[in-house]
Motif scaffolding. Structure first.
Motif, PDB file in Angstrom:
ATOM      1  N   ARG A 141      -1.654   5.411   6.497  1.00 19.06           N
ATOM      2  CA  ARG A 141      -2.735   4.768   5.753  1.00 19.06           C
ATOM      3  C   ARG A 141      -4.050   5.075   6.463  1.00 19.06           C
ATOM      4  O   ARG A 141      -4.071   5.307   7.680  1.00 19.06           O
ATOM      5  CB  ARG A 141      -2.534   3.254   5.684  1.00 19.06           C
ATOM      6  CG  ARG A 141      -1.630   2.765   4.537  1.00 19.06           C
ATOM      7  CD  ARG A 141      -0.247   3.320   4.558  1.00 19.06           C
ATOM      8  NE  ARG A 141       0.646   2.649   3.607  1.00 19.06           N
ATOM      9  CZ  ARG A 141       1.883   3.033   3.374  1.00 19.06           C
ATOM     10  NH1 ARG A 141       2.397   4.092   3.996  1.00 19.06           N
ATOM     11  NH2 ARG A 141       2.633   2.367   2.504  1.00 19.06           N
ATOM     12  N   ASN A 142      -5.129   5.072   5.718  1.00 19.22           N
ATOM     13  CA  ASN A 142      -6.447   5.324   6.291  1.00 19.22           C
ATOM     14  C   ASN A 142      -7.079   4.003   6.731  1.00 19.22           C
ATOM     15  O   ASN A 142      -7.072   3.031   5.978  1.00 19.22           O
ATOM     16  CB  ASN A 142      -7.361   6.001   5.268  1.00 19.22           C
ATOM     17  CG  ASN A 142      -6.816   7.330   4.804  1.00 19.22           C
ATOM     18  OD1 ASN A 142      -6.292   8.113   5.593  1.00 19.22           O
ATOM     19  ND2 ASN A 142      -6.926   7.596   3.503  1.00 19.22           N
ATOM     20  N   VAL A 155      -8.658  -7.076  -3.448  1.00 23.08           N
ATOM     21  CA  VAL A 155      -8.076  -6.666  -2.177  1.00 23.08           C
ATOM     22  C   VAL A 155      -7.161  -7.776  -1.656  1.00 23.08           C
ATOM     23  O   VAL A 155      -7.577  -8.930  -1.536  1.00 23.08           O
ATOM     24  CB  VAL A 155      -9.174  -6.360  -1.134  1.00 23.08           C
ATOM     25  CG1 VAL A 155      -8.572  -6.084   0.243  1.00 23.08           C
ATOM     26  CG2 VAL A 155     -10.006  -5.170  -1.596  1.00 23.08           C
ATOM     27  N   ASP A 163     -12.478   1.535  -2.064  1.00 24.59           N
ATOM     28  CA  ASP A 163     -11.137   1.483  -2.657  1.00 24.59           C
ATOM     29  C   ASP A 163     -10.111   0.948  -1.666  1.00 24.59           C
ATOM     30  O   ASP A 163      -8.995   1.459  -1.553  1.00 24.59           O
ATOM     31  CB  ASP A 163     -10.714   2.869  -3.170  1.00 24.59           C
ATOM     32  CG  ASP A 163      -9.528   2.793  -4.121  1.00 24.59           C
ATOM     33  OD1 ASP A 163      -9.358   1.744  -4.770  1.00 24.59           O
ATOM     34  OD2 ASP A 163      -8.760   3.772  -4.184  1.00 24.59           O
ATOM     35  N   VAL A 164     -10.493  -0.102  -0.940  1.00 28.37           N
ATOM     36  CA  VAL A 164      -9.598  -0.741   0.021  1.00 28.37           C
ATOM     37  C   VAL A 164      -8.512  -1.515  -0.735  1.00 28.37           C
ATOM     38  O   VAL A 164      -8.791  -2.189  -1.722  1.00 28.37           O
ATOM     39  CB  VAL A 164     -10.395  -1.672   0.958  1.00 28.37           C
ATOM     40  CG1 VAL A 164      -9.472  -2.622   1.716  1.00 28.37           C
ATOM     41  CG2 VAL A 164     -11.232  -0.851   1.929  1.00 28.37           C
ATOM     42  N   LYS A 165      -7.283  -1.403  -0.261  1.00 28.94           N
ATOM     43  CA  LYS A 165      -6.158  -2.112  -0.894  1.00 28.94           C
ATOM     44  C   LYS A 165      -5.751  -3.366  -0.119  1.00 28.94           C
ATOM     45  O   LYS A 165      -5.203  -4.301  -0.709  1.00 28.94           O
ATOM     46  CB  LYS A 165      -4.946  -1.182  -0.995  1.00 28.94           C
ATOM     47  CG  LYS A 165      -5.206   0.095  -1.769  1.00 28.94           C
ATOM     48  CD  LYS A 165      -5.632  -0.178  -3.199  1.00 28.94           C
ATOM     49  CE  LYS A 165      -5.833   1.130  -3.972  1.00 28.94           C
ATOM     50  NZ  LYS A 165      -6.370   0.882  -5.332  1.00 28.94           N
ATOM     51  N   THR A 197       0.854  -1.189   0.000  1.00 27.30           N
ATOM     52  CA  THR A 197       0.000   0.000   0.000  1.00 27.30           C
ATOM     53  C   THR A 197       0.884   1.230   0.000  1.00 27.30           C
ATOM     54  O   THR A 197       2.090   1.140   0.230  1.00 27.30           O
ATOM     55  CB  THR A 197      -0.935   0.045   1.239  1.00 27.30           C
ATOM     56  OG1 THR A 197      -0.148   0.242   2.423  1.00 27.30           O
ATOM     57  CG2 THR A 197      -1.748  -1.232   1.367  1.00 27.30           C
ATOM     58  N   LYS A 198       0.268   2.380  -0.244  1.00 22.63           N
ATOM     59  CA  LYS A 198       1.021   3.636  -0.197  1.00 22.63           C
ATOM     60  C   LYS A 198       0.274   4.627   0.703  1.00 22.63           C
ATOM     61  O   LYS A 198      -0.873   4.389   1.096  1.00 22.63           O
ATOM     62  CB  LYS A 198       1.200   4.214  -1.601  1.00 22.63           C
ATOM     63  CG  LYS A 198      -0.081   4.535  -2.353  1.00 22.63           C
ATOM     64  CD  LYS A 198       0.226   5.056  -3.744  1.00 22.63           C
ATOM     65  CE  LYS A 198      -1.033   5.492  -4.502  1.00 22.63           C
ATOM     66  NZ  LYS A 198      -1.950   4.367  -4.744  1.00 22.63           N
ATOM     67  N   GLU A 199       0.917   5.711   1.044  1.00 27.21           N
ATOM     68  CA  GLU A 199       0.291   6.698   1.920  1.00 27.21           C
ATOM     69  C   GLU A 199      -1.050   7.148   1.349  1.00 27.21           C
ATOM     70  O   GLU A 199      -1.171   7.403   0.147  1.00 27.21           O
ATOM     71  CB  GLU A 199       1.206   7.902   2.119  1.00 27.21           C
ATOM     72  CG  GLU A 199       2.426   7.605   2.971  1.00 27.21           C
ATOM     73  CD  GLU A 199       3.132   8.866   3.443  1.00 27.21           C
ATOM     74  OE1 GLU A 199       2.530   9.949   3.366  1.00 27.21           O
ATOM     75  OE2 GLU A 199       4.291   8.760   3.896  1.00 27.21           O
ATOM     76  N   ASP A 221      -3.692   5.243   1.214  1.00 27.06           N
ATOM     77  CA  ASP A 221      -4.506   4.080   0.848  1.00 27.06           C
ATOM     78  C   ASP A 221      -5.375   3.645   2.025  1.00 27.06           C
ATOM     79  O   ASP A 221      -5.061   3.900   3.194  1.00 27.06           O
ATOM     80  CB  ASP A 221      -3.610   2.908   0.431  1.00 27.06           C
ATOM     81  CG  ASP A 221      -3.159   3.013  -1.020  1.00 27.06           C
ATOM     82  OD1 ASP A 221      -3.655   3.897  -1.737  1.00 27.06           O
ATOM     83  OD2 ASP A 221      -2.301   2.200  -1.429  1.00 27.06           O
ATOM     84  N   ASN A 222      -6.446   2.937   1.704  1.00 29.86           N
ATOM     85  CA  ASN A 222      -7.370   2.437   2.717  1.00 29.86           C
ATOM     86  C   ASN A 222      -7.049   0.996   3.087  1.00 29.86           C
ATOM     87  O   ASN A 222      -6.866   0.140   2.213  1.00 29.86           O
ATOM     88  CB  ASN A 222      -8.804   2.528   2.212  1.00 29.86           C
ATOM     89  CG  ASN A 222      -9.291   3.959   2.092  1.00 29.86           C
ATOM     90  OD1 ASN A 222      -8.735   4.864   2.712  1.00 29.86           O
ATOM     91  ND2 ASN A 222     -10.326   4.176   1.295  1.00 29.86           N
ATOM     92  N   VAL A 223      -6.989   0.757   4.382  1.00 31.22           N
ATOM     93  CA  VAL A 223      -6.742  -0.582   4.937  1.00 31.22           C
ATOM     94  C   VAL A 223      -7.942  -0.962   5.789  1.00 31.22           C
ATOM     95  O   VAL A 223      -8.365  -0.207   6.666  1.00 31.22           O
ATOM     96  CB  VAL A 223      -5.458  -0.603   5.783  1.00 31.22           C
ATOM     97  CG1 VAL A 223      -5.280  -1.963   6.450  1.00 31.22           C
ATOM     98  CG2 VAL A 223      -4.240  -0.265   4.923  1.00 31.22           C
TER      99      VAL A 223
END
Length: 390
Positions: free
Chosen positions: A135-136, A197, A163-165, A110-112, A114-116
């Motif tokens: 991360r969010n 995901v 848009d969860v990664k 993930t990147k800054e 991104d949703n987790v």
């Protein structure tokens, strides 16, 4: 099973559980407080592990170590015999702990911004580690009924649509002690595959499933359902080796492994220490009987608390979990706030348990209690809880 009755003095051993409560709870003097909070056991590690580490110590040379085939074979054999999961040695990557492994997975995939996704109440690093990496956190709270938890799959799918990664699954669940059913795990895989995901399955409590329940590795089902899964396992929770620092990341996906290996090189991550490797092999090849005895002790300790505490304290209820050595104590019917409950336990009962909100707002009204300790300490803990509520 006298080894589980031995009360060992852990003070002055740099034990977080016994020696760091002043900092954790913000109190001036915790010398007489009984700790039943953080998830490590008060039992000695199995004797074969101690012997293996002693043999390594006696050798006297502690140079750079590497993960040998014997290490991987021991993990593969354990997962096969214990959980029916057939893995391969080249699927394994080693790390210094499951929490650091979570950090590595978050950073790698993930990147800054991104949703987790998490499902609270849940182990705090699931939201703390991604949060510290900017991360969010998307929190799909578990459904709770009388202390029993389940996944609201309608809400889960809506969460995935944000848009969860990455989804971090606790399997079995901490602090709820849930062993997820095959249907629940298949639903997780199906939905995460549908929304592309990645799933990180933390299975550190897999070996601590109590009689009557059966752990199902998520990746085992993924062989049929598809989807991308990285599994984290470790001998540390099972055999009380947290201070030895050892964990394994397992994934069948070659591209995921390559990315994790690149991350390890970028951070100069070394292999396990000589002592961790020795402990790992011994744990997974010599200590199955010890674990069976441990599970009997844990189950018995849980039964004692469940049979005693709710009868003595009005408003307390406890469901026996499927796994872990942790009880999730429901005190909502006492009418006390979390602040009032913690004040009573710490200052009147001189007992340290974990407040439920440490596991997210969904944990409000609950306490986490560690019963992986000799029965004498369990009984004293219950007595102190009762005293706190008088």
């Amino acid at each position: 099973m006298k080894e589980f009755e031995l009360v060992i003095d852990r003070k002055e051993t740099r034990s977080v559980k016994w020696g760091n409560m002043e900092a954790v709870y913000g109190i001036d003097d915790a010398s007489d407080i009984l700790p039943m909070w953080i998830a490590d056991m008060d039992f000695k590690a199995p004797q074969p592990i101690i012997a293996a580490m002693q043999e390594r110590l006696d050798h006297g040379v502690f140079g750079y170590s590497y993960i040998c085939t014997k290490c991987k074979d021991s993990v593969r054999s354990w997962l096969s015999s214990r959980h029916g999961w057939e893995t391969q040695n080249d699927w394994m990557l080693f790390h210094h702990g499951v929490v650091p492994a979570i950090g590595t997975v978050v950073e790698t995939f993930t990147k800054e911004g991104d949703n987790v996704l998490i499902t609270s109440p849940v182990y705090p690093p699931f939201f703390n580690v991604p949060g510290h990496q900017n991360r969010n956190i998307v929190d799909c709270q578990l459904k709770e009924e009388n202390g029993n938890y389940s996944i609201d799959f309608e809400a889960f799918e809506k969460s995935l649509q944000q848009d969860v990664k990455l989804f971090i699954l606790c399997n079995p669940h901490n602090p709820g002690g849930i062993v997820w059913s095959e249907d629940e795990l298949r639903n997780i895989l199906r939905l995460c595959k549908q929304y592309d995901v990645l799933v990180l399955s933390d299975e550190i409590h897999a070996d601590l499933v109590l009689p009557g329940s059966k752990h199902i590795p998520l990746a085992k089902l993924a062989e049929e359902e598809g989807g991308q899964v990285i599994t984290c396992v470790a001998p540390t929770k099972t055999f009380n080796l947290a201070g030895v620092q050892c964990a394994i990341m397992i994934t069948e996906d070659e591209k995921l492994r390559a990315a994790l290996q690149q991350s390890a090189m970028a951070h100069g991550q070394m292999d396990l220490s000589a002592f961790a490797a020795s402990a790992l092999v011994s744990a997974y090849t010599e200590c199955g009987e010890w674990l069976e005895n441990l599970l009997e002790i844990i189950s018995s300790n849980m039964d004692y608390v469940i049979d005693t505490l709710p009868k003595a304290v009005s408003g307390i209820s406890i469901q026996k979990p499927d796994s872990t050595y942790l009880l999730w104590v429901d005190y909502r019917d006492t009418g006390l706030s979390e602040e009032e409950m913690m004040d009573r336990l710490l200052n009147k009962g001189r007992l340290a348990l974990e407040p439920g909100t440490k596991y997210g707002e969904a944990g409000r009204g609950f306490l986490r209690m560690n019963v992986a300790t000799p029965r004498a300490i369990v009984e004293e803990g219950v007595d102190r809880f009762i005293k706190a509520m008088q």
